[in-house]
Design a protein around this motif. Structure first.
Motif, mmCIF file in Angstrom:
data_model
loop_
_atom_site.group_PDB
_atom_site.id
_atom_site.type_symbol
_atom_site.label_atom_id
_atom_site.label_comp_id
_atom_site.label_asym_id
_atom_site.label_seq_id
_atom_site.Cartn_x
_atom_site.Cartn_y
_atom_site.Cartn_z
ATOM 1 N N ALA A 124 0.816 -1.170 0.125
ATOM 2 C CA ALA A 124 0.131 0.191 0.096
ATOM 3 C C ALA A 124 0.697 1.227 0.069
ATOM 4 N N THR A 127 2.517 2.052 -3.520
ATOM 5 C CA THR A 127 1.535 2.286 -4.457
ATOM 6 C C THR A 127 0.892 3.764 -4.291
ATOM 7 N N LYS A 256 2.927 -7.101 -0.991
ATOM 8 C CA LYS A 256 1.439 -7.624 -1.624
ATOM 9 C C LYS A 256 0.695 -6.441 -1.692
ATOM 10 N N PHE A 257 0.009 -6.564 -2.658
ATOM 11 C CA PHE A 257 -1.131 -5.455 -3.099
ATOM 12 C C PHE A 257 -2.458 -5.942 -2.922
ATOM 13 N N GLU A 258 -3.113 -5.151 -2.028
ATOM 14 C CA GLU A 258 -4.731 -5.235 -1.796
ATOM 15 C C GLU A 258 -5.193 -3.988 -1.746
ATOM 16 N N TRP A 259 -6.435 -4.127 -2.207
ATOM 17 C CA TRP A 259 -7.098 -2.798 -2.727
ATOM 18 C C TRP A 259 -7.497 -2.015 -1.541
ATOM 19 N N PHE A 260 -7.962 -2.694 -0.604
ATOM 20 C CA PHE A 260 -8.658 -1.696 0.591
ATOM 21 C C PHE A 260 -7.374 -1.082 1.384
ATOM 22 N N ILE A 262 -4.517 -0.278 -0.176
ATOM 23 C CA ILE A 262 -4.067 0.844 -0.872
ATOM 24 C C ILE A 262 -4.987 2.038 -0.889
ATOM 25 N N LEU A 263 -6.452 1.899 -0.827
ATOM 26 C CA LEU A 263 -7.473 3.090 -0.794
ATOM 27 C C LEU A 263 -7.221 3.627 0.606
ATOM 28 N N ASP A 424 -12.264 -0.245 10.157
ATOM 29 C CA ASP A 424 -11.674 0.524 8.984
ATOM 30 C C ASP A 424 -11.701 2.045 8.981
#
Length: 506
Positions: A124, A127, A256-260, A262-263, A424
């Motif tokens: 994250a 990115t 490791k690239f995970e969407w949440f 990163i957001l 979150d």
């Protein structure tokens, strides 16, 4: 005339250094090391907090600290020295942002903790760093449009919030460190803090220009020596530390690239962009250098590059450190090459754990006493920026007052978001800087709309050189000297009094 006069002491000797001046090596070393000491606690606290929350081993925690210092050094050199169109070329120290602490812990715990969690965090971070770097390369017109979100009422409020949020951090150290607060603190540490603060204030009052410029450093050294003589400064950890500790890319494994995650980190970087924007304008005013949207863009590119580099070198997101902006203002040492020297020291500290252990042996009371003084100067820098704003206008007063209230909420009711909001969202909102900055931006849009291009620098009214002959001096607007009324040596006040009328400070 005002700028020249403000650089002169009572006996006519220059007592501050222009931003592009390369100082003699001994002064560079002294001033640079002072920046390192001033920033050290803030630099290492983030990896300590995150590493402890993720249940890392002591060896892994030491590695995180070394990686952080090593990357801080590289990032600070990029920001102060400048590489092409990357770096503001201002005395800005880069450090890991406190805004990212809660989100990173939430990401890490969601990934199960340990080194596996670090890999998700680093994905994250990389990115978000690349996204920030790309954003700062937007076409000039588009970038200026975004910068219109940050007029002085916003940047001044954010800097003030930073100082106010940081002051309790210094006070906790002054009382003996966060773990001791619940038991009322440690009186001896508070005494060291008071002695350190008193020593610094006496130096600033009675010392010459050179002693005042290294007042924080002397305060830290003097306080540590006093604590050592009284048996309260322990250096046992130095002997247990290794001499060499080299930071290698992806030490804990491939990210490791995970969407949440990163957001979440992208939102964090939006907040840090406001911090860096405010700090860039503040330090530009302090050193007397014009700051426009291109300067801010270069500073943000350095933030983005440093953040991406941090993810690669096992560290975290980077931002221009407000703590050291306060130090520049206090010491009046404006040369950006002092920060370059500080960056070199940090790289060395990042490679030599034993040297870092010596710096880490400064008692918390001593560190807290010096930090509290500097954090107060950060808040003052924000107040000076707000001096550019017409606070007699009720809408501007509301923006500042309500934003400060939002910023104080997490410290006042620390468990609210944990108890009543999803984890979150809590990880993002449970931060005074996040709430204060967001409130300032939104309230300014509601009450004032978008500012003009390069709004934060608009109050500067000095005519261009080619226009000087066309404007009669009495008819020209008063020359703005943002930081000089407070940054000038004591003896300079008389020589600039005639030029100060109508000026404001950052």
């Amino acid at each position: 005339m005002a700028r020249v006069a403000a650089r002169l002491s009572a006996n006519g000797e220059q007592s501050s250094h222009p931003v592009d001046e390369v100082l003699p090596l001994p002064k560079l070393a002294l001033y640079g090391f002072q920046h390192v000491l001033a920033f050290y606690a803030g630099a290492v606290i983030v990896p300590i907090i995150v590493g402890s929350a993720l249940k890392l081993s002591p060896e892994q925690l030491v590695y995180l600290i070394n990686a952080d210092l090593f990357t801080c050094g590289i990032a600070s050199i990029i920001q102060a020295w400048g590489i092409g169109r990357v770096g503001a070329r201002l005395p800005l120290i880069q450090g890991v942002t406190f805004t990212a602490v809660s989100p990173m812990i939430a990401i890490g715990l969601g990934a199960g903790g340990g080194t596996a969690a670090l890999l998700v965090i680093y994905g994250a971070v990389i990115t978000a760093g690349l996204a920030t770097f790309a954003f700062a390369w937007l076409p000039a017109k588009a970038f200026r449009a975004v910068m219109r979100l940050f007029p002085p009422v916003v940047t001044g409020t954010v800097i003030t919030v930073l100082g106010i949020v940081l002051i309790p951090v210094g006070l906790k150290d002054a009382a003996g460190g966060a773990p001791t607060i619940a038991d009322g603190g440690v009186p001896t540490q508070l005494a060291y803090a008071g002695g350190t603060m008193l020593f610094i204030l006496v130096l600033m009052k009675f010392g010459g220009p050179f002693l005042r410029s290294i007042g924080i450093l002397l305060g830290l050294v003097g306080g540590t020596v006093a604590a050592f003589l009284l048996g309260d400064a322990k250096f046992a950890g130095v002997g247990r530390s290794d001499w060499i500790g080299v930071t290698t890319p992806f030490h804990f494994g491939a990210p490791k690239f995970e969407w949440f995650p990163i957001l979440l980190m992208l939102i964090v970087m939006l907040i840090t962009m406001v911090e860096t924007t405010g700090d860039t304008y503040a330090v530009g005013d302090i050193v007397g250098k014009e700051v426009d949207s291109e300067t801010v863009a270069r500073a943000l590119r350095a933030d983005g590059a440093a953040t991406a580099l941090g993810g690669i070198l096992n560290s975290f997101p980077y931002v221009a450190f407000a703590e050291n902006v306060g130090l520049v203002r206090m010491t009046k040492v404006k040369s950006r090459f002092v920060v370059v020297a500080a960056g070199a020291f940090m790289i060395v500290l990042g490679l030599i754990p034993k040297a870092a252990a010596i710096v880490a042996s400064v008692p918390p009371g001593v560190l807290g006493g010096a930090a509290t003084v500097m954090f107060g100067m950060v808040a003052l820098a924000g107040i000076q920026t707000l001096a550019k704003v017409d606070l007699k206008e009720e809408k501007n007063a509301l923006i500042v007052g309500v934003s400060l209230a939002f910023a104080l909420f997490p410290a006042t009711v620390p468990a609210y978001f944990d108890k009543h909001v999803s984890s979150d969202v809590s990880s993002l909102l449970n931060s005074g800087v996040t709430l204060g900055a967001t409130a300032a931006i939104l309230l300014n849009l509601v009450f004032n709309g978008l500012a003009g291009d390069d709004a934060p620098s608009a109050p500067r009214t000095e005519p261009a050189a080619g226009q000087a002959a066309e404007r009669a001096e009495p008819a020209a607007p008063p020359v703005e000297l943002p930081a000089q009324p407070v940054a000038a040596p004591a003896g300079a006040e008389k020589s600039v009094k005639a030029d100060e009328a109508g000026t404001t400070a950052p």
